[in-house]
Design a protein around this motif. Structure first.
Motif, PDB file in Angstrom:
ATOM      1  N   LEU A   1       0.823  -1.211   0.000  1.00  0.00           N
ATOM      2  CA  LEU A   1       0.000   0.000   0.000  1.00  0.00           C
ATOM      3  C   LEU A   1       0.857   1.260   0.000  1.00  0.00           C
ATOM      4  N   VAL A   2       1.917   1.242   0.763  1.00  0.00           N
ATOM      5  CA  VAL A   2       2.824   2.393   0.790  1.00  0.00           C
ATOM      6  C   VAL A   2       3.474   2.581  -0.583  1.00  0.00           C
ATOM      7  N   ALA A   3       3.906   1.494  -1.206  1.00  0.00           N
ATOM      8  CA  ALA A   3       4.531   1.578  -2.525  1.00  0.00           C
ATOM      9  C   ALA A   3       3.562   2.139  -3.563  1.00  0.00           C
ATOM     10  N   ILE A   4       2.313   1.734  -3.488  1.00  0.00           N
ATOM     11  CA  ILE A   4       1.300   2.273  -4.397  1.00  0.00           C
ATOM     12  C   ILE A   4       1.132   3.770  -4.165  1.00  0.00           C
ATOM     13  N   GLY A   5       1.094   4.169  -2.900  1.00  0.00           N
ATOM     14  CA  GLY A   5       0.975   5.587  -2.583  1.00  0.00           C
ATOM     15  C   GLY A   5       2.123   6.399  -3.144  1.00  0.00           C
ATOM     16  N   VAL A   6       3.349   5.900  -3.000  1.00  0.00           N
ATOM     17  CA  VAL A   6       4.518   6.598  -3.539  1.00  0.00           C
ATOM     18  C   VAL A   6       4.405   6.715  -5.050  1.00  0.00           C
ATOM     19  N   ASP A   7       4.060   5.628  -5.723  1.00  0.00           N
ATOM     20  CA  ASP A   7       3.952   5.661  -7.186  1.00  0.00           C
ATOM     21  C   ASP A   7       2.895   6.656  -7.652  1.00  0.00           C
ATOM     22  N   MET A   8       1.798   6.751  -6.933  1.00  0.00           N
ATOM     23  CA  MET A   8       0.724   7.665  -7.332  1.00  0.00           C
ATOM     24  C   MET A   8       1.128   9.126  -7.173  1.00  0.00           C
ATOM     25  N   LEU A   9       2.120   9.388  -6.333  1.00  0.00           N
ATOM     26  CA  LEU A   9       2.573  10.769  -6.143  1.00  0.00           C
ATOM     27  C   LEU A   9       3.315  11.314  -7.353  1.00  0.00           C
ATOM     28  N   ALA A  10       3.584  10.472  -8.347  1.00  0.00           N
ATOM     29  CA  ALA A  10       4.145  10.977  -9.599  1.00  0.00           C
ATOM     30  C   ALA A  10       3.130  11.850 -10.327  1.00  0.00           C
ATOM     31  N   ASP A  11       1.845  11.709  -9.971  1.00  0.00           N
ATOM     32  CA  ASP A  11       0.790  12.435 -10.688  1.00  0.00           C
ATOM     33  C   ASP A  11      -0.080  13.303  -9.801  1.00  0.00           C
TER      34      ASP A  11
ATOM     35  N   SER B   1      -0.311  15.623  -5.684  1.00  0.00           N
ATOM     36  CA  SER B   1       0.335  16.074  -4.454  1.00  0.00           C
ATOM     37  C   SER B   1      -0.061  15.150  -3.310  1.00  0.00           C
ATOM     38  N   LEU B   2       0.586  15.346  -2.168  1.00  0.00           N
ATOM     39  CA  LEU B   2       0.249  14.532  -1.000  1.00  0.00           C
ATOM     40  C   LEU B   2      -1.206  14.758  -0.588  1.00  0.00           C
ATOM     41  N   ASP B   3      -1.670  16.004  -0.623  1.00  0.00           N
ATOM     42  CA  ASP B   3      -3.057  16.295  -0.264  1.00  0.00           C
ATOM     43  C   ASP B   3      -4.047  15.631  -1.212  1.00  0.00           C
ATOM     44  N   GLU B   4      -3.637  15.464  -2.459  1.00  0.00           N
ATOM     45  CA  GLU B   4      -4.531  14.877  -3.466  1.00  0.00           C
ATOM     46  C   GLU B   4      -4.487  13.352  -3.486  1.00  0.00           C
ATOM     47  N   LEU B   5      -3.555  12.764  -2.744  1.00  0.00           N
ATOM     48  CA  LEU B   5      -3.423  11.310  -2.740  1.00  0.00           C
ATOM     49  C   LEU B   5      -4.670  10.683  -2.104  1.00  0.00           C
ATOM     50  N   SER B   6      -5.384   9.883  -2.876  1.00  0.00           N
ATOM     51  CA  SER B   6      -6.652   9.315  -2.439  1.00  0.00           C
ATOM     52  C   SER B   6      -6.451   7.916  -1.871  1.00  0.00           C
ATOM     53  N   THR B   7      -6.853   7.738  -0.621  1.00  0.00           N
ATOM     54  CA  THR B   7      -6.771   6.399  -0.034  1.00  0.00           C
ATOM     55  C   THR B   7      -7.761   5.445  -0.707  1.00  0.00           C
ATOM     56  N   ASP B   8      -8.871   5.974  -1.227  1.00  0.00           N
ATOM     57  CA  ASP B   8      -9.804   5.140  -1.987  1.00  0.00           C
ATOM     58  C   ASP B   8      -9.120   4.573  -3.221  1.00  0.00           C
ATOM     59  N   ALA B   9      -8.398   5.444  -3.948  1.00  0.00           N
ATOM     60  CA  ALA B   9      -7.727   5.006  -5.170  1.00  0.00           C
ATOM     61  C   ALA B   9      -6.606   4.019  -4.849  1.00  0.00           C
ATOM     62  N   VAL B  10      -5.891   4.257  -3.755  1.00  0.00           N
ATOM     63  CA  VAL B  10      -4.836   3.332  -3.341  1.00  0.00           C
ATOM     64  C   VAL B  10      -5.422   1.955  -3.046  1.00  0.00           C
ATOM     65  N   ALA B  11      -6.511   1.933  -2.308  1.00  0.00           N
ATOM     66  CA  ALA B  11      -7.154   0.663  -1.964  1.00  0.00           C
ATOM     67  C   ALA B  11      -7.640  -0.057  -3.219  1.00  0.00           C
ATOM     68  N   ARG B  12      -8.249   0.688  -4.150  1.00  0.00           N
ATOM     69  CA  ARG B  12      -8.732   0.060  -5.389  1.00  0.00           C
ATOM     70  C   ARG B  12      -7.587  -0.574  -6.165  1.00  0.00           C
ATOM     71  N   ARG B  13      -6.471   0.154  -6.248  1.00  0.00           N
ATOM     72  CA  ARG B  13      -5.338  -0.387  -6.994  1.00  0.00           C
ATOM     73  C   ARG B  13      -4.788  -1.648  -6.319  1.00  0.00           C
ATOM     74  N   ALA B  14      -4.860  -1.705  -5.015  1.00  0.00           N
ATOM     75  CA  ALA B  14      -4.384  -2.893  -4.290  1.00  0.00           C
ATOM     76  C   ALA B  14      -5.410  -4.023  -4.308  1.00  0.00           C
TER      77      ALA B  14
ATOM     78  N   LYS C   1       9.381  13.396 -10.566  1.00  0.00           N
ATOM     79  CA  LYS C   1       8.005  13.763 -10.216  1.00  0.00           C
ATOM     80  C   LYS C   1       7.696  13.458  -8.755  1.00  0.00           C
ATOM     81  N   VAL C   2       8.098  12.291  -8.311  1.00  0.00           N
ATOM     82  CA  VAL C   2       7.849  11.926  -6.915  1.00  0.00           C
ATOM     83  C   VAL C   2       8.663  12.819  -5.991  1.00  0.00           C
ATOM     84  N   TYR C   3       9.906  13.118  -6.370  1.00  0.00           N
ATOM     85  CA  TYR C   3      10.752  13.984  -5.556  1.00  0.00           C
ATOM     86  C   TYR C   3      10.114  15.365  -5.406  1.00  0.00           C
TER      87      TYR C   3
END
Length: 218
Positions: free
Chosen positions: A18-28, A30-43, A104-106
């Motif tokens: 889940l953490v790895a998915i979150g990091v990868d999603m930050l390429a597109d 911001s941290l505020d925009e990171l959706s836990t719903d989207a992370v869960a769906r991807r997992a 992008k992630v940086y």
């Protein structure tokens, strides 16, 4: 609803996934925009199950930022047995390789809003402090004179390096070699001049005087 049925994983494996998915999603985003719903769906799990592994959204955000910051710190840690110049170059090479490979992630994490985000600002700042200490260590290893300005200069070099690495054009031949050489030159010049600010000021004044046109003679 989950997009797919999730494979069974050990709790530590699921958390890491889940953490790895979150990091990868930050390429597109911001941290505020990171959706836990989207992370869960991807997992392939429910959002509720995600919070079985994390106490809160804040805990999840902190885990994402900590993973990336820990990886960045590890990538810039040279072998202590190296000779001083090789040590410095290994530090710079690690910095360049990591940031150029994950721009992008940086930008989203270390350089972006996460740096002052209430959930993660302390983690980012601790990472910056670790890197600044490595700059100080590099200066010491090279035999440069100590200075009360060293901590400030280390932070200044990091800001300079960050700007260079995130903006350097990478589509040119030998771009990375030129970037590493540029950062090394800045390292030596900035940190090597700390012990002689007065001499530099005098030199600058003398240079300016030599280039000023003389006034009319009386």
């Amino acid at each position: 609803m989950p997009e797919k049925r999730a494979a069974r994983l050990h709790p530590d494996e699921r958390r890491a996934q889940l953490v790895a998915i979150g990091v990868d999603m930050l390429a597109d985003c911001s941290l505020d925009e990171l959706s836990t719903d989207a992370v869960a769906r991807r997992a392939g799990i429910s959002r509720g199950l995600l919070f079985h592994y994390f106490d809160s959204k804040r805990d999840f955000y902190r885990s994402v930022v900590r993973r990336e910051c820990d990886a960045f710190a590890a990538a810039t840690a040279p072998d202590d047995s190296l000779d001083p110049v090789v040590w410095m170059r290994a530090f710079i090479a690690g910095f360049v390789a990591y940031v150029t490979g994950r721009r992008k992630v940086y930008r989203a994490l270390v350089r972006g809003a996460a740096g002052s985000h209430p959930a993660a600002g302390d983690i980012v700042e601790a990472t910056r402090a670790t890197l600044a200490q490595r700059v100080v260590e590099g200066q010491r290893r090279l035999g440069m004179a100590p200075s009360p300005r060293l901590t400030l200069a280390a932070r200044a070099w990091l800001a300079f390096a960050e700007e260079a690495v995130t903006g350097w054009p990478l589509d040119e031949p030998d771009a990375l070699d030129e970037l590493r050489a540029f950062l090394e030159s800045g390292f030596v010049r900035l940190l090597g001049d700390l012990d002689r600010p007065a001499a530099l000021a005098v030199r600058g004044t003398a240079h300016s005087s030599a280039n000023c046109p003389s006034g009319p003679s009386s």
